[in-house]
Design a protein around this motif. Structure first.
Motif, PDB file in Angstrom:
ATOM      1  N   VAL A 189       0.845  -1.196   0.000  1.00  0.00           N
ATOM      2  CA  VAL A 189       0.000   0.000   0.000  1.00  0.00           C
ATOM      3  C   VAL A 189       0.881   1.246   0.000  1.00  0.00           C
ATOM      4  O   VAL A 189       1.636   1.479   0.942  1.00  0.00           O
ATOM      5  CB  VAL A 189      -0.940   0.004   1.238  1.00  0.00           C
ATOM      6  N   GLU A 190       0.777   2.014  -1.083  1.00  0.00           N
ATOM      7  CA  GLU A 190       1.589   3.224  -1.204  1.00  0.00           C
ATOM      8  C   GLU A 190       1.087   4.365  -0.324  1.00  0.00           C
ATOM      9  O   GLU A 190       1.869   5.090   0.273  1.00  0.00           O
ATOM     10  CB  GLU A 190       1.613   3.688  -2.665  1.00  0.00           C
ATOM     11  N   ASP A 191      -0.224   4.551  -0.255  1.00  0.00           N
ATOM     12  CA  ASP A 191      -0.823   5.644   0.509  1.00  0.00           C
ATOM     13  C   ASP A 191      -1.934   5.065   1.387  1.00  0.00           C
ATOM     14  O   ASP A 191      -3.064   4.888   0.929  1.00  0.00           O
ATOM     15  CB  ASP A 191      -1.375   6.697  -0.458  1.00  0.00           C
ATOM     16  N   PRO A 192      -1.630   4.735   2.647  1.00  0.00           N
ATOM     17  CA  PRO A 192      -2.613   4.070   3.510  1.00  0.00           C
ATOM     18  C   PRO A 192      -3.933   4.833   3.669  1.00  0.00           C
ATOM     19  O   PRO A 192      -5.001   4.224   3.714  1.00  0.00           O
ATOM     20  CB  PRO A 192      -1.893   3.940   4.853  1.00  0.00           C
ATOM     21  N   GLY A 193      -3.891   6.158   3.777  1.00  0.00           N
ATOM     22  CA  GLY A 193      -5.124   6.931   3.934  1.00  0.00           C
ATOM     23  C   GLY A 193      -6.032   6.815   2.719  1.00  0.00           C
ATOM     24  O   GLY A 193      -7.239   6.593   2.845  1.00  0.00           O
ATOM     25  N   THR A 194      -5.446   6.958   1.549  1.00  0.00           N
ATOM     26  CA  THR A 194      -6.228   6.831   0.314  1.00  0.00           C
ATOM     27  C   THR A 194      -6.733   5.406   0.140  1.00  0.00           C
ATOM     28  O   THR A 194      -7.863   5.189  -0.307  1.00  0.00           O
ATOM     29  CB  THR A 194      -5.381   7.265  -0.899  1.00  0.00           C
ATOM     30  N   PHE A 195      -5.909   4.432   0.521  1.00  0.00           N
ATOM     31  CA  PHE A 195      -6.300   3.028   0.452  1.00  0.00           C
ATOM     32  C   PHE A 195      -7.551   2.773   1.297  1.00  0.00           C
ATOM     33  O   PHE A 195      -8.507   2.121   0.844  1.00  0.00           O
ATOM     34  CB  PHE A 195      -5.132   2.152   0.915  1.00  0.00           C
ATOM     35  N   GLN A 196      -7.568   3.308   2.526  1.00  0.00           N
ATOM     36  CA  GLN A 196      -8.739   3.147   3.400  1.00  0.00           C
ATOM     37  C   GLN A 196      -9.970   3.825   2.793  1.00  0.00           C
ATOM     38  O   GLN A 196     -11.058   3.254   2.774  1.00  0.00           O
ATOM     39  CB  GLN A 196      -8.447   3.725   4.789  1.00  0.00           C
ATOM     40  N   LEU A 197      -9.779   5.046   2.285  1.00  0.00           N
ATOM     41  CA  LEU A 197     -10.900   5.784   1.692  1.00  0.00           C
ATOM     42  C   LEU A 197     -11.428   5.071   0.455  1.00  0.00           C
ATOM     43  O   LEU A 197     -12.639   4.936   0.287  1.00  0.00           O
ATOM     44  CB  LEU A 197     -10.481   7.218   1.346  1.00  0.00           C
TER      45      LEU A 197
END
Length: 157
Positions: free
Chosen positions: A106-114
């Motif tokens: 996962v490169e960007d955890p926040g975007t992944f969650q969203l």
């Protein structure tokens, strides 16, 4: 990724088929408000939908998805463009999200969650809100584009 989305919706259908139409409509409204950048509306619709969803194992993932979308809508409304990381899916809830990757992929955890939250609430809205079906179909390409960003990490390229 079109087939991936269809398979995901079909996998979620028996788990979320009992959601009342009015609740599913609130979920659809939350998705659409967020997608259109109507963040105060998205915050309200997420809060409303969360209050209508009973506590249960499978519903915890849906409530978490709505909470993630609400937190991100709040940040965007306040001109904070970084994805919110204060709310994340638990290990148990991860079995209900469409893209489940190990943290190192996962490169960007926040975007992944969203992204996972948006796909989950989209799927539940499609399953439970026939009145919103036509409108949601118009936004299917948006969801497919979100999922396409994870195609390589999922080993589907």
């Amino acid at each position: 990724m079109e087939q991936f989305l269809t398979a995901y919706i079909n996998r979620m259908r028996p788990l979320f088929n009992g959601i009342p139409v009015t609740t599913a409509h609130e979920i659809a409204s939350a998705f659409l408000a967020f997608k259109f950048g109507l963040y105060p509306n998205a915050i309200h619709e997420c809060t409303q939908a969360i209050s209508l969803i009973p506590e249960s194992g499978v519903n915890a993932a849906l409530k978490k998805a709505l909470s993630i979308v609400r937190a991100n809508a709040t940040n965007l409304e306040n001109a904070q463009v970084t994805a919110d990381m204060t709310i994340t899916f638990s290990d148990e809830e991860s079995s209900y999200i469409p893209v489940n990757l190990s943290p190192d992929l996962v490169e960007d955890p926040g975007t992944f969650q969203l992204d996972n939250a948006l796909v989950l609430i989209y799927a539940i809205a499609v399953i439970g809100s026939p009145d919103d079906e036509e409108t949601l179909i118009e936004h299917r390409k948006f969801i497919v584009r979100l999922l396409t960003g994870y195609k390589k990490a999922l080993g589907l390229s």
